[in-house]
Scaffold this active site. Structure first.
Site, short mmCIF file in Angstrom:
data_model
loop_
_atom_site.label_atom_id
_atom_site.label_comp_id
_atom_site.label_asym_id
_atom_site.label_seq_id
_atom_site.Cartn_x
_atom_site.Cartn_y
_atom_site.Cartn_z
N HIS A 120 9.41 -64.88 9.04
CA HIS A 120 8.90 -63.56 9.44
C HIS A 120 8.87 -62.62 8.23
O HIS A 120 7.89 -61.91 8.01
CB HIS A 120 9.80 -62.91 10.50
CG HIS A 120 9.86 -63.61 11.83
ND1 HIS A 120 11.03 -63.89 12.48
CD2 HIS A 120 8.88 -64.06 12.65
CE1 HIS A 120 10.78 -64.47 13.64
NE2 HIS A 120 9.48 -64.60 13.77
N LYS A 149 11.38 -63.78 28.79
CA LYS A 149 12.35 -64.41 27.88
C LYS A 149 13.72 -63.77 28.05
O LYS A 149 13.83 -62.59 28.36
CB LYS A 149 11.89 -64.21 26.42
CG LYS A 149 10.73 -65.11 26.03
CD LYS A 149 10.48 -65.04 24.54
CE LYS A 149 9.26 -65.85 24.12
NZ LYS A 149 8.91 -65.62 22.71
N ARG A 208 1.78 -71.20 11.82
CA ARG A 208 2.57 -72.24 11.16
C ARG A 208 1.86 -73.58 11.18
O ARG A 208 1.70 -74.23 10.18
CB ARG A 208 3.94 -72.39 11.84
CG ARG A 208 4.89 -71.29 11.46
CD ARG A 208 6.04 -71.20 12.41
NE ARG A 208 5.58 -70.71 13.70
CZ ARG A 208 6.37 -70.25 14.65
NH1 ARG A 208 7.67 -70.28 14.47
NH2 ARG A 208 5.88 -69.80 15.78
N SER A 230 12.46 -68.80 15.23
CA SER A 230 13.71 -68.19 15.68
C SER A 230 14.50 -69.17 16.53
O SER A 230 15.73 -69.19 16.52
CB SER A 230 13.41 -66.93 16.50
OG SER A 230 12.81 -65.96 15.69
P1 ADP Z 1 9.15 -67.38 16.82
O1 ADP Z 1 7.84 -68.07 17.10
O2 ADP Z 1 9.79 -67.76 15.54
O3 ADP Z 1 10.09 -67.34 17.99
P2 ADP Z 1 8.08 -64.68 17.18
O4 ADP Z 1 7.63 -64.81 18.57
O5 ADP Z 1 9.00 -63.57 16.88
O6 ADP Z 1 8.83 -65.90 16.55
O7 ADP Z 1 6.84 -64.68 16.19
C1 ADP Z 1 6.13 -63.57 15.80
C2 ADP Z 1 4.97 -64.02 14.95
O8 ADP Z 1 5.47 -64.56 13.72
C3 ADP Z 1 4.09 -65.11 15.56
O9 ADP Z 1 2.74 -64.86 15.21
C4 ADP Z 1 4.57 -66.37 14.88
O10 ADP Z 1 3.54 -67.35 14.81
C5 ADP Z 1 4.92 -65.83 13.51
N1 ADP Z 1 5.91 -66.65 12.81
C6 ADP Z 1 7.14 -67.01 13.24
N2 ADP Z 1 7.77 -67.78 12.32
C7 ADP Z 1 6.90 -67.94 11.30
C8 ADP Z 1 6.94 -68.65 10.06
N3 ADP Z 1 7.99 -69.40 9.71
N4 ADP Z 1 5.85 -68.57 9.24
C9 ADP Z 1 4.78 -67.85 9.63
N5 ADP Z 1 4.67 -67.17 10.77
C10 ADP Z 1 5.71 -67.20 11.61
#
Ligand code: ADP
Length: 164
Positions: A17, A41, A90, A128
């Site tokens: 992030h 969630k 990703r 996460s």
């Molecule tokens: P996660 O998918 O890790 O639980 P979130 O729902 O908080 O996280 O994700 C928020 C945004 O950040 C989404 O668009 C997700 O694709 C992106 N994201 C999460 N982890 C990464 C990463 N390692 N690299 C690039 N983008 C990421």
């Protein structure tokens, strides 16, 4: 003036992030990282904790800050007068889900564009959920999260098992 919103759960914020945050802040005027409250969630960290961890790791990025929102993403974007939504990609499996959300948001407000940042190679595996699993098993999370948050996240170890 480009004001972008980067929405997510950030439960907790990872180095993946933070990489997207830094790269986005470098190309927009202002970046609002939105901790979106998703009632479906059951988060490990409270909304306030997630906002506070984000603000802590972003304190050296002058044009970025985090804030929570309980409502619809497009409403939050309008409230912030943001014209761009940023999402990270990703792998291919992210694409279908992200495309559906982006198209739905576009139907709701055609003036707000969704733009995608490709993950950096070293964080392409990281989510996460990976961090929460690693904490539950007592694994070293220092390669996954910003250094200043390691002990704060590890303190959630017992609660973590219940949330997986
Ligand atoms: P996660 O998918 O890790 O639980 P979130 O729902 O908080 O996280 O994700 C928020 C945004 O950040 C989404 O668009 C997700 O694709 C992106 N994201 C999460 N982890 C990464 C990463 N390692 N690299 C690039 N983008 C990421």
């Amino acid at each position: 003036m480009i004001r972008a919103i980067y929405p997510g759960s950030f439960d907790p914020v990872t180095l993946g992030h933070l990489d997207i945050i830094k790269r986005t802040a470098a190309i927009v005027d202002e970046l609002v990282v939105g901790v979106l409250v998703n009632k479906a969630k059951n988060p490990l960290f409270s909304t306030d904790e997630r906002v506070s961890m984000l603000n802590e790791v972003m304190k050296d990025i002058p044009n970025a800050y985090a804030e929570a929102s309980e409502g619809l993403l497009v409403d939050f974007a309008r409230e912030k007068q943001a014209n761009v939504i940023i999402r990270g990609l990703r792998m291919v499996t992210d694409f279908e889900y992200e495309l559906q959300i982006a198209q739905t948001n576009r139907m709701m407000d055609p003036d707000i564009e969704t733009m995608f940042m490709m993950t950096s190679l070293e964080y392409s595996y990281l989510s996460s959920n990976t961090v929460r699993e690693a904490v539950a098993f007592g694994a070293d999370i220092s390669k996954f999260v910003p250094a200043q948050l390691v002990s704060r996240i590890n303190e959630k170890r017992n609660q973590c098992k219940e949330n997986l």
